[in-house]
Write an enzyme that holds these catalytic residues in place. Structure first.
Site, mmCIF file in Angstrom:
data_model
loop_
_atom_site.group_PDB
_atom_site.id
_atom_site.type_symbol
_atom_site.label_atom_id
_atom_site.label_comp_id
_atom_site.label_asym_id
_atom_site.label_seq_id
_atom_site.Cartn_x
_atom_site.Cartn_y
_atom_site.Cartn_z
ATOM 1 C CB ILE A 275 22.894 -5.945 79.113
ATOM 2 C CG1 ILE A 275 22.436 -7.139 78.325
ATOM 3 C CG2 ILE A 275 21.908 -4.832 79.042
ATOM 4 C CD1 ILE A 275 21.317 -6.852 77.429
ATOM 5 N N GLY A 276 24.332 -3.135 78.404
ATOM 6 C CA GLY A 276 24.574 -1.787 78.907
ATOM 7 C C GLY A 276 26.058 -1.623 79.155
ATOM 8 C CG ASP A 354 13.807 -18.265 76.704
ATOM 9 O OD1 ASP A 354 13.228 -19.078 77.466
ATOM 10 O OD2 ASP A 354 14.324 -18.603 75.624
#
Ligand SMILES: *[C@@H]1O[C@H](CO)[C@@H](O)[C@H](O)[C@H]1NC(C)=O
Ligand SMILES: *[C@@H]1O[C@H](CO)[C@@H](O)[C@H](O)[C@H]1NC(C)=O
Ligand SMILES: *[C@@H]1O[C@H](CO)[C@@H](O)[C@H](O)[C@H]1NC(C)=O
Ligand SMILES: *[C@@H]1O[C@H](CO)[C@@H](O)[C@H](O)[C@H]1NC(C)=O
Ligand SMILES: *[C@@H]1O[C@H](CO)[C@@H](O)[C@H](O)[C@H]1NC(C)=O
Ligand SMILES: *[C@@H]1O[C@H](CO)[C@@H](O)[C@H](O)[C@H]1NC(C)=O
Ligand SMILES: *[C@@H]1O[C@H](CO)[C@@H](O)[C@H](O)[C@H]1NC(C)=O
Length: 518
Positions: A275-276, A354
């Site tokens: 991510i990122g 989650d």
């Protein structure tokens, strides 16, 4: 009480039809354990050639056995030949061995006058004689002592059985392939104050696969007689096994060599998550191959990760064996650092929502990566929590405030992390396990053992034998901090990452976990 397996049909038949006179003596300072004189074997007459040969064989045994702790011999002409064999416990000195075999040889002769076959067991040695050649024949004829059934019971029998069985099974392999004396000793910490000690030994005339068969029967017998007792032993002709809650053998062996956490820290993988910008790690192979925004949806595509998700490893008994403590440690710290990156280190604050074992992927090096950001939310700079009417997490991992009120925050991810940590330590699922069927959650179970100082009973025995107790206790402590009911009490991921690190830091005492009724 009596069972046999054999590769030699003749001897099986012979043993099968014979009945035994078992002379059993109390244990105590005098270490004679048991004598058995065969009733149906050939009987000899007093002052016969057989008796004479027997005396010669029994006289020989002490000196030839003391050389290495095991030997056999025979003497006599056809129809009067006598075979003898003796074994000393693997940890006894040559002189103690000799003394024991001497005593045993005298006693077996007196106990079993006129019998053509007999075995005697002392604590430190055993002697066997016969009218026929018993060398290389494997016959399981296990016996346990009366004393075993009089031992006091342990309190947590299920766990105790799991631990002692694990230890004995492990030792049986070690002994079977120990070419030196086919003997192994070991111990395993069962709880903070209790350690199980065990030894396994085989006569050196049988092959490893027969050893394992023999010991499997012995362990089964031991389970039958004394699995819940504080000690027990099964004696048989070819294999012996014994466990106690005190160190009854002489050698102290170092079974696990705990690696220092500092050293491991170096080895443990840096994080995950594409991510990122995953650039903190200079590893081009592993970064996401595509990352973009299409309409409202944020897309994140990972390179193919060859190995499976974490749940496959921790809840499958066979696969779990691949997880040594080093690997568990690096998986746990990998998830923690991944989550820290999402929460605090990336430009955006990302709440996963989650997090669960099936969303942690392991690559071929068992490096952990958090996956499945399908429910992730990006928070603005000053946003700390959010509310949703659509609660969609996974039962067992959801923090109570999220499950009940739809409220989520970094602290609800911390909660899920705590559940994963406890699952890895115990090898049990937080939901759908026998615990929940009994109305007890994994969290309550952990909490109870923690409060009773029985942390080591929580840990999976597979892990236990291979890890320093202090680390298991610390990790359980951290896990319990993460699953506390009030999100404000739960630590941040940066605290968790430092707590998992090599420098010891003070941890607050955990409060009652969420979902605990009692
Ligand atoms: C050997 O002697 C014992 C004791 O006297 C007896 O019970 C047994 O039946 C005898 N065995 C045989 C094979 O004769
Ligand atoms: C067994 O005894 C014989 C003497 O009968 C001796 O030569 C031999 O070295 C012994 N073997 C072992 C393994 O101790
Ligand atoms: C155990 O070790 C002690 C000291 O080394 C020794 O005196 C003793 O005889 C040993 N016991 C056995 C059974 O060999
Ligand atoms: C006894 O049996 C073993 C294994 O079959 C054999 O090596 C040994 O020579 C036999 N002993 C005698 C005295 O026949
Ligand atoms: C998955 O991990 C296990 C344990 O380290 C390893 O033995 C196996 O080769 C790995 N599988 C793949 C496909 O990399
Ligand atoms: C299990 O056996 C292996 C060797 O076979 C050994 O390295 C390990 O320490 C043993 N563990 C325990 C708890 O006995
Ligand atoms: C087992 O317990 C003892 C005593 O409490 C301790 O010294 C030892 O380090 C523990 N071993 C492991 C593997 O945790």
């Amino acid at each position: 009480m009596f069972r046999m397996t054999s590769s030699d049909a003749r001897l099986v038949m012979f043993l099968f039809i014979m009945s035994f006179t078992v002379l059993s003596t109390q244990t105590g300072p005098d270490i004679h354990l048991k004598t058995f004189c065969s009733n149906n074997a050939l009987n000899y007459t007093r002052n016969s050639a057989f008796e004479n040969n027997l005396k010669i064989v029994l006289k020989r045994l002490p000196s030839i056995t003391s050389l290495t702790g095991f030997n056999y011999t025979f003497f006599g002409e056809a129809s009067a030949e006598v075979y003898g064999q003796a074994l000393c416990r693997g940890d006894v000195s040559s002189s103690a061995c000799r003394t024991c075999v001497e005593k045993a040889s005298k006693q077996i002769f007196n106990d079993c006058i006129s019998r053509g076959e007999a075995i005697i067991w002392y604590e430190l040695c055993q002697v066997h004689y016969s009218f026929q050649n018993m060398t290389s024949l494997s016959v399981y004829a296990g016996k346990y002592l009366d004393r075993d059934s009089k031992e006091k019971s342990v309190s947590d029998q299920v766990h105790f059985l799991k631990f002692s069985k694990y230890l004995m099974t492990n030792l049986s392999n070690e002994a079977a392939f120990n070419p030196f004396n086919m003997f192994a000793t070991g111990k395993i910490n069962f709880s903070r104050s209790k350690t199980i000690f065990a030894h396994v030994q085989y006569t050196r005339d049988i092959r490893p696969h027969e050893c394992l068969k023999c010991l499997k029967s012995a362990i089964t017998d031991l389970e039958g007689c004394c699995s819940s007792r504080k000690g027990g032993m099964v004696l048989s002709r070819n294999c012996n096994v014994r466990f106690e809650l005190y160190q009854f053998y002489n050698v102290s062996k170092h079974l696990s060599s705990p690696t220092s956490r500092g050293k491991r820290g170096k080895k443990s993988p840096s994080i995950i998550t594409g991510i990122g910008k995953p650039k903190r790690r200079h590893n081009n192979r592993r970064r996401p191959v595509r990352c973009g925004i299409e309409g409202e949806e944020k897309l994140l595509i990972y390179e193919f990760m060859p190995n499976k998700s974490l749940d496959v490893f921790i809840f499958d008994e066979a696969r779990r064996e691949q997880l040594d403590w080093e690997t568990c440690y690096s998986i746990i710290s990998g998830i923690a650092r991944g989550l820290l990156y999402l929460h605090e280190d990336s430009r955006l604050r990302i709440i996963h929502r989650d997090l669960k074992t099936s969303n942690v992927l392991l690559d071929h090096e068992m490096t952990a990566r958090i996956s499945d950001f399908g429910m992730a939310r990006i928070f603005g700079e000053n946003q700390n929590n959010a509310n949703t009417r659509r609660v969609a997490g996974t039962f067992g991992y959801m923090a109570p405030e999220y499950a009940m009120e739809g409220l989520f925050s970094a602290k609800s991810d911390v909660f899920s992390f705590g559940v994963i940590l406890l699952e890895i330590l115990s090898g049990r699922r937080s939901s759908g396990s026998y615990l929940t069927q009994r109305g007890q959650t994994l969290l309550t179970y952990a909490w109870r053992l923690w409060n009773e100082g029985r942390e080591m009973e929580f840990a999976d025995p597979l892990l236990m034998g291979r890890s320093p107790e202090i680390e298991i206790v610390t990790f359980m402590h951290i896990g319990l901090l993460c699953v506390q009911e009030d999100p404000a009490d739960r630590p941040t991921m940066s605290f968790v990452v430092s707590a998992l690190g090599s420098e010891p830091i003070a941890l607050p005492l955990p409060k009652k976990p969420a979902y605990s009724l009692g």
